[in-house]
Design a protein around this motif. Structure first.
Motif, PDB file in Angstrom:
ATOM      1  N   GLU A 216       0.863  -1.199   0.104  1.00  0.00           N
ATOM      2  CA  GLU A 216       0.014  -0.289  -0.091  1.00  0.00           C
ATOM      3  C   GLU A 216       1.069   1.190  -0.041  1.00  0.00           C
ATOM      4  O   GLU A 216       2.024   1.202   0.522  1.00  0.00           O
ATOM      5  N   ASN A 217       0.310   2.452  -0.628  1.00  0.00           N
ATOM      6  CA  ASN A 217       0.912   3.469  -0.697  1.00  0.00           C
ATOM      7  C   ASN A 217       2.228   3.263  -1.899  1.00  0.00           C
ATOM      8  O   ASN A 217       3.218   4.113  -1.624  1.00  0.00           O
ATOM      9  N   ASP A 218       2.187   2.567  -2.553  1.00  0.00           N
ATOM     10  CA  ASP A 218       3.220   2.363  -3.580  1.00  0.00           C
ATOM     11  C   ASP A 218       4.463   1.905  -3.097  1.00  0.00           C
ATOM     12  O   ASP A 218       5.668   2.643  -3.234  1.00  0.00           O
ATOM     13  N   THR A 219       4.563   0.925  -2.191  1.00  0.00           N
ATOM     14  CA  THR A 219       5.791   0.574  -1.388  1.00  0.00           C
ATOM     15  C   THR A 219       5.955  -1.025  -1.710  1.00  0.00           C
ATOM     16  O   THR A 219       5.096  -1.446  -2.205  1.00  0.00           O
ATOM     17  N   GLY A 220       7.343  -1.098  -1.466  1.00  0.00           N
ATOM     18  CA  GLY A 220       7.793  -2.503  -1.594  1.00  0.00           C
ATOM     19  C   GLY A 220       8.267  -2.891  -3.073  1.00  0.00           C
ATOM     20  O   GLY A 220       8.012  -2.088  -4.058  1.00  0.00           O
ATOM     21  N   PRO A 221       8.515  -4.229  -3.389  1.00  0.00           N
ATOM     22  CA  PRO A 221       9.110  -4.584  -4.714  1.00  0.00           C
ATOM     23  C   PRO A 221       7.854  -4.396  -5.734  1.00  0.00           C
ATOM     24  O   PRO A 221       6.861  -4.361  -5.607  1.00  0.00           O
ATOM     25  N   ASN A 222       8.526  -4.466  -7.191  1.00  0.00           N
ATOM     26  CA  ASN A 222       7.660  -4.363  -8.067  1.00  0.00           C
ATOM     27  C   ASN A 222       6.870  -5.807  -8.390  1.00  0.00           C
ATOM     28  O   ASN A 222       7.589  -6.680  -8.087  1.00  0.00           O
ATOM     29  N   THR A 223       5.729  -5.733  -8.732  1.00  0.00           N
ATOM     30  CA  THR A 223       4.735  -6.872  -9.125  1.00  0.00           C
ATOM     31  C   THR A 223       4.668  -6.762 -10.659  1.00  0.00           C
ATOM     32  O   THR A 223       4.769  -6.050 -11.486  1.00  0.00           O
ATOM     33  N   GLY A 224       3.746  -7.717 -11.029  1.00  0.00           N
ATOM     34  CA  GLY A 224       3.102  -7.752 -12.422  1.00  0.00           C
ATOM     35  C   GLY A 224       1.795  -6.938 -12.619  1.00  0.00           C
ATOM     36  O   GLY A 224       1.729  -6.339 -13.647  1.00  0.00           O
ATOM     37  N   GLY A 225       1.482  -6.559 -11.410  1.00  0.00           N
ATOM     38  CA  GLY A 225       0.309  -5.573 -11.324  1.00  0.00           C
ATOM     39  C   GLY A 225      -0.639  -6.170 -10.115  1.00  0.00           C
ATOM     40  O   GLY A 225      -0.863  -7.178 -10.159  1.00  0.00           O
ATOM     41  N   MET A 226      -0.971  -5.161  -9.373  1.00  0.00           N
ATOM     42  CA  MET A 226      -1.674  -5.424  -8.079  1.00  0.00           C
ATOM     43  C   MET A 226      -3.146  -5.055  -8.507  1.00  0.00           C
ATOM     44  O   MET A 226      -4.068  -5.202  -7.576  1.00  0.00           O
ATOM     45  N   GLY A 227      -3.519  -4.230  -9.287  1.00  0.00           N
ATOM     46  CA  GLY A 227      -4.913  -3.558  -9.485  1.00  0.00           C
ATOM     47  C   GLY A 227      -4.793  -2.515 -10.730  1.00  0.00           C
ATOM     48  O   GLY A 227      -3.667  -2.101 -10.843  1.00  0.00           O
TER      49      GLY A 227
END
Ligand code: AMP
Ligand code: GLY
Length: 422
Positions: A216-227
């Protein structure tokens, strides 16, 4: 028409649903598909890079058209291979697919054609890396040249970090290429612009914004897309003109001049800074989860659109969109994008009574003995259409609560840009 869909994600389930709704569709096969596509099509297990094996499957199922979800088969030359075998595949040829398959190729093309993008240097040695570091300020973005399944981009704040990553890439951390691209970091708002392209024409195929970071708040590692959500309000008519004139047209014209015209879906990944678009990346496919928020808004028969594209008549079709907004929230396995376990039962999907404008697109799921099991990092996409992003999100969260899958998690702040202050 008999259609084959390549891939197994939420994007492919969304494509499968739209293709099923077409009056032109007879049979659909999904290779390999998931527990969601199984309800609409026949799933066939096969290696999507084994073109010979695919040819046999396509022939035995009398496939008229192949629709490709992921980039890898396109980058490996699927379109070229099947063109020789007289089977139609909607997508770019191997050369044009380098727009996604090689970041170095994409950046060179930008430079030659004055396409706005971050300043960069293509490096094959540590000496080249050091020389870029000496003349640029941090943060610096390190990008592996070849395909890296979304794991090849690093935003670095120190020299040591850049050198360490560069050394790893030069040693072959990513099998696809030993080159890398160093880039200046552009601060701005990200948005994606989609197109359908035939040899002579292109048309807009929606806009979206996704949420790549896991937290949340655009933190942490990159993913394929969370939403994701569509449309992207930041892309207004004025910005769209700039995207087309400064980025899309010069790219398509350059490929045409090289004798390798682009065809297929085109995903333009942008950073918007002071109302100016900068090209961050090209993808030669639809996005995932962006596809899951664009297709539900589509109001024209998708196979009709593909037919127009394949006969180079995209300029002759008027693609209609529902006057509705769409959002999707991705339910992931705990641990994603790091290590996670598979094969947990997801019990409540079947019992949920979905209203007309809500959908559950499956991603990493499989059906075993009539039980839906998790089979990947991103598992389900709960999607809804409506007039207000705030209301849509509430609907989605209610559905997620009903699924109540204790082996998973989702981001609760999807759409914060379009919901804040409301
Ligand atoms: P890419 O695979 O090139 O799209 O990069 C993955 C993500 O890294 C993008 O979605 C951006 O969030 C970020 N990114 C990549 N390049 C840049 C850049 N030059 N400036 C700022 N952020 C970037
Ligand atoms: N959601 C980002 C992508 O499909 O590349």
């Amino acid at each position: 028409m008999n259609i084959a869909i390549i891939g197994s994600g939420g994007r492919e389930h969304a494509l499968c649903k739209k293709i099923r709704e077409s009056i032109l569709t007879k049979q659909i096969i999904c290779i390999p598909g998931n527990a969601g596509t199984l309800k609409l099509a026949k799933n066939i297990e096969a290696d999507i890079l084994n073109f010979k094996k695919l040819l046999k499957i396509f022939k035995s199922h009398k496939v008229d058209l192949v629709v490709v979800g992921p980039e890898e088969p396109l980058v490996e030359g699927m379109v070229d291979y099947f063109k020789k075998k007289k089977i139609k595949v909607f997508g770019p040829c191997k050369y044009a697919a380098k727009l996604e398959g090689s970041k170095a190729f994409m950046k060179e093309l930008c430079k030659k054609n004055n396409i706005p993008t971050a300043n960069f240097k293509i490096c094959k040695s540590i000496a080249q890396v050091r020389s870029f570091l000496n003349s640029n300020s941090f943060p610096i973005v390190v990008k592996a040249d070849g395909l890296a399944a979304g794991k090849g981009v690093f935003i670095c704040r120190t020299k040591e970090k850049v050198i360490k990553l560069a050394a790893e890439i030069f040693r072959g951390k990513f099998k696809s290429s030993k080159k890398l691209v160093l880039e200046e970091f552009i601060e701005g708002e990200e948005a994606s612009y989609f197109l359908l392209v035939d040899e002579n024409n292109f048309v807009n195929f929606g806009t979206a914004q996704d949420h790549k970071r896991v937290g949340e708040n655009d933190t942490g590692p990159n993913t394929g897309g969370m939403g994701a959500y569509s449309p992207a309000p930041i892309i207004d008519k004025e910005l769209e003109k700039k995207i087309i004139n400064k980025i899309v047209k010069p790219t398509l014209n350059a490929l045409k001049k090289l004798g390798k015209p682009y065809t297929g879906f085109l995903y333009v990944g942008l950073m918007i800074k002071k109302k100016e678009p900068y090209l961050i990346e090209y993808n030669v496919r639809m996005g995932d989860p962006e596809c899951q928020v664009i297709l539900p808004r589509l109001n024209t028969d998708i196979l009709k659109i593909f037919s127009y594209a394949l006969s180079k008549r995209l300029n002759k079709i008027n693609i209609k969109w529902k006057n509705l907004k769409c959002m999707t929230i991705v339910l992931c396995s705990k641990g994603y994008p790091g290590n996670y376990k598979k094969n947990f039962e997801i019990k409540n999907i079947e019992n949920i009574n979905l209203k007309k404008n809500s959908f559950i697109f499956h991603s990493g799921t499989k059906l075993k003995n009539n039980i839906v099991l998790s089979n990947g990092g991103r598992v389900l996409n709960v999607t809804s259409l409506g007039n207000s992003f705030l209301k849509i999100k509430k609907t989605i969260i209610n559905i997620l609560k009903k699924i109540s899958w204790n082996k998973g998690f989702f981001r609760k702040d999807i759409g914060w840009r379009v919901i804040k202050n409301k």
